[in-house]
Design a protein around this motif. Structure first.
Motif, PDB file in Angstrom:
ATOM      1  N   MET A   1       0.823  -1.183   0.000  1.00  0.00           N
ATOM      2  CA  MET A   1       0.000   0.000   0.000  1.00  0.00           C
ATOM      3  C   MET A   1       0.871   1.252   0.000  1.00  0.00           C
ATOM      4  O   MET A   1       1.939   1.262   0.563  1.00  0.00           O
ATOM      5  N   ASN A   2       0.367   2.298  -0.589  1.00  0.00           N
ATOM      6  CA  ASN A   2       1.096   3.550  -0.635  1.00  0.00           C
ATOM      7  C   ASN A   2       0.524   4.519   0.407  1.00  0.00           C
ATOM      8  O   ASN A   2       0.004   5.564   0.096  1.00  0.00           O
ATOM      9  N   THR A   3       0.630   4.114   1.665  1.00  0.00           N
ATOM     10  CA  THR A   3       0.112   4.927   2.754  1.00  0.00           C
ATOM     11  C   THR A   3       1.151   5.975   3.164  1.00  0.00           C
ATOM     12  O   THR A   3       2.340   5.824   2.863  1.00  0.00           O
ATOM     13  N   PRO A   4       0.745   7.032   3.861  1.00  0.00           N
ATOM     14  CA  PRO A   4       1.684   8.094   4.244  1.00  0.00           C
ATOM     15  C   PRO A   4       2.876   7.604   5.066  1.00  0.00           C
ATOM     16  O   PRO A   4       3.947   8.193   4.993  1.00  0.00           O
ATOM     17  N   ASN A   5       2.711   6.535   5.824  1.00  0.00           N
ATOM     18  CA  ASN A   5       3.804   6.042   6.665  1.00  0.00           C
ATOM     19  C   ASN A   5       4.609   4.927   6.020  1.00  0.00           C
ATOM     20  O   ASN A   5       5.469   4.340   6.658  1.00  0.00           O
ATOM     21  N   ASN A   6       4.332   4.632   4.769  1.00  0.00           N
ATOM     22  CA  ASN A   6       5.051   3.598   4.046  1.00  0.00           C
ATOM     23  C   ASN A   6       6.518   4.010   3.900  1.00  0.00           C
ATOM     24  O   ASN A   6       6.823   5.122   3.480  1.00  0.00           O
ATOM     25  N   LYS A   7       7.436   3.122   4.239  1.00  0.00           N
ATOM     26  CA  LYS A   7       8.863   3.438   4.215  1.00  0.00           C
ATOM     27  C   LYS A   7       9.336   3.843   2.816  1.00  0.00           C
ATOM     28  O   LYS A   7      10.071   4.811   2.664  1.00  0.00           O
ATOM     29  N   ARG A   8       8.904   3.134   1.799  1.00  0.00           N
ATOM     30  CA  ARG A   8       9.323   3.446   0.437  1.00  0.00           C
ATOM     31  C   ARG A   8       8.834   4.834   0.019  1.00  0.00           C
ATOM     32  O   ARG A   8       9.550   5.598  -0.602  1.00  0.00           O
ATOM     33  N   ARG A   9       7.598   5.145   0.390  1.00  0.00           N
ATOM     34  CA  ARG A   9       7.047   6.462   0.053  1.00  0.00           C
ATOM     35  C   ARG A   9       7.813   7.567   0.773  1.00  0.00           C
ATOM     36  O   ARG A   9       8.142   8.596   0.182  1.00  0.00           O
ATOM     37  N   ARG A  10       8.098   7.370   2.046  1.00  0.00           N
ATOM     38  CA  ARG A  10       8.868   8.370   2.805  1.00  0.00           C
ATOM     39  C   ARG A  10      10.246   8.578   2.181  1.00  0.00           C
ATOM     40  O   ARG A  10      10.708   9.706   2.031  1.00  0.00           O
ATOM     41  N   GLU A  11      10.902   7.482   1.802  1.00  0.00           N
ATOM     42  CA  GLU A  11      12.227   7.582   1.195  1.00  0.00           C
ATOM     43  C   GLU A  11      12.167   8.303  -0.145  1.00  0.00           C
ATOM     44  O   GLU A  11      13.047   9.112  -0.459  1.00  0.00           O
ATOM     45  N   SER A  12      11.144   8.034  -0.936  1.00  0.00           N
ATOM     46  CA  SER A  12      10.978   8.710  -2.225  1.00  0.00           C
ATOM     47  C   SER A  12      10.778  10.205  -2.017  1.00  0.00           C
ATOM     48  O   SER A  12      11.396  11.024  -2.698  1.00  0.00           O
ATOM     49  N   CYS A  13       9.923  10.569  -1.065  1.00  0.00           N
ATOM     50  CA  CYS A  13       9.675  11.983  -0.781  1.00  0.00           C
ATOM     51  C   CYS A  13      10.948  12.670  -0.297  1.00  0.00           C
ATOM     52  O   CYS A  13      11.236  13.803  -0.699  1.00  0.00           O
ATOM     53  N   GLU A  14      11.714  11.993   0.535  1.00  0.00           N
ATOM     54  CA  GLU A  14      12.965  12.565   1.025  1.00  0.00           C
ATOM     55  C   GLU A  14      13.949  12.798  -0.122  1.00  0.00           C
ATOM     56  O   GLU A  14      14.609  13.838  -0.174  1.00  0.00           O
ATOM     57  N   LYS A  15      14.040  11.851  -1.054  1.00  0.00           N
ATOM     58  CA  LYS A  15      14.915  12.005  -2.213  1.00  0.00           C
ATOM     59  C   LYS A  15      14.489  13.199  -3.057  1.00  0.00           C
ATOM     60  O   LYS A  15      15.321  14.009  -3.477  1.00  0.00           O
TER      61      LYS A  15
END
Length: 64
Positions: A1-15
């Motif tokens: 899932m692409n939830t706000p707390n998803n690690k992959r999503r957080r890492e993508s946003c940080e990049k």
């Protein structure tokens, strides 16, 4: 899932945010493109648009 707390999503946003801040050091906001950000971060445009509507929304989120 692409939830706000998803690690992959957080890492993508940080990049994306880190690359954006780097580009702001040398370019004006209106000169920065989504394609350029995606090329620097090696992420797909779909990933960018899943998190931000455009570079202006990205800038607004970083200002907050």
């Amino acid at each position: 899932m692409n939830t706000p707390n998803n690690k992959r999503r957080r890492e993508s946003c940080e990049k994306i945010e880190k690359a954006f801040m780097g580009l702001l050091q040398t370019k004006k906001l209106g000169e920065i493109t989504v394609s350029e950000l995606c090329k620097l971060t090696e992420l797909n445009r779909t990933t960018f648009y899943a998190n931000y509507a455009d570079v202006y929304e990205l800038a607004d989120k970083l200002r907050q």
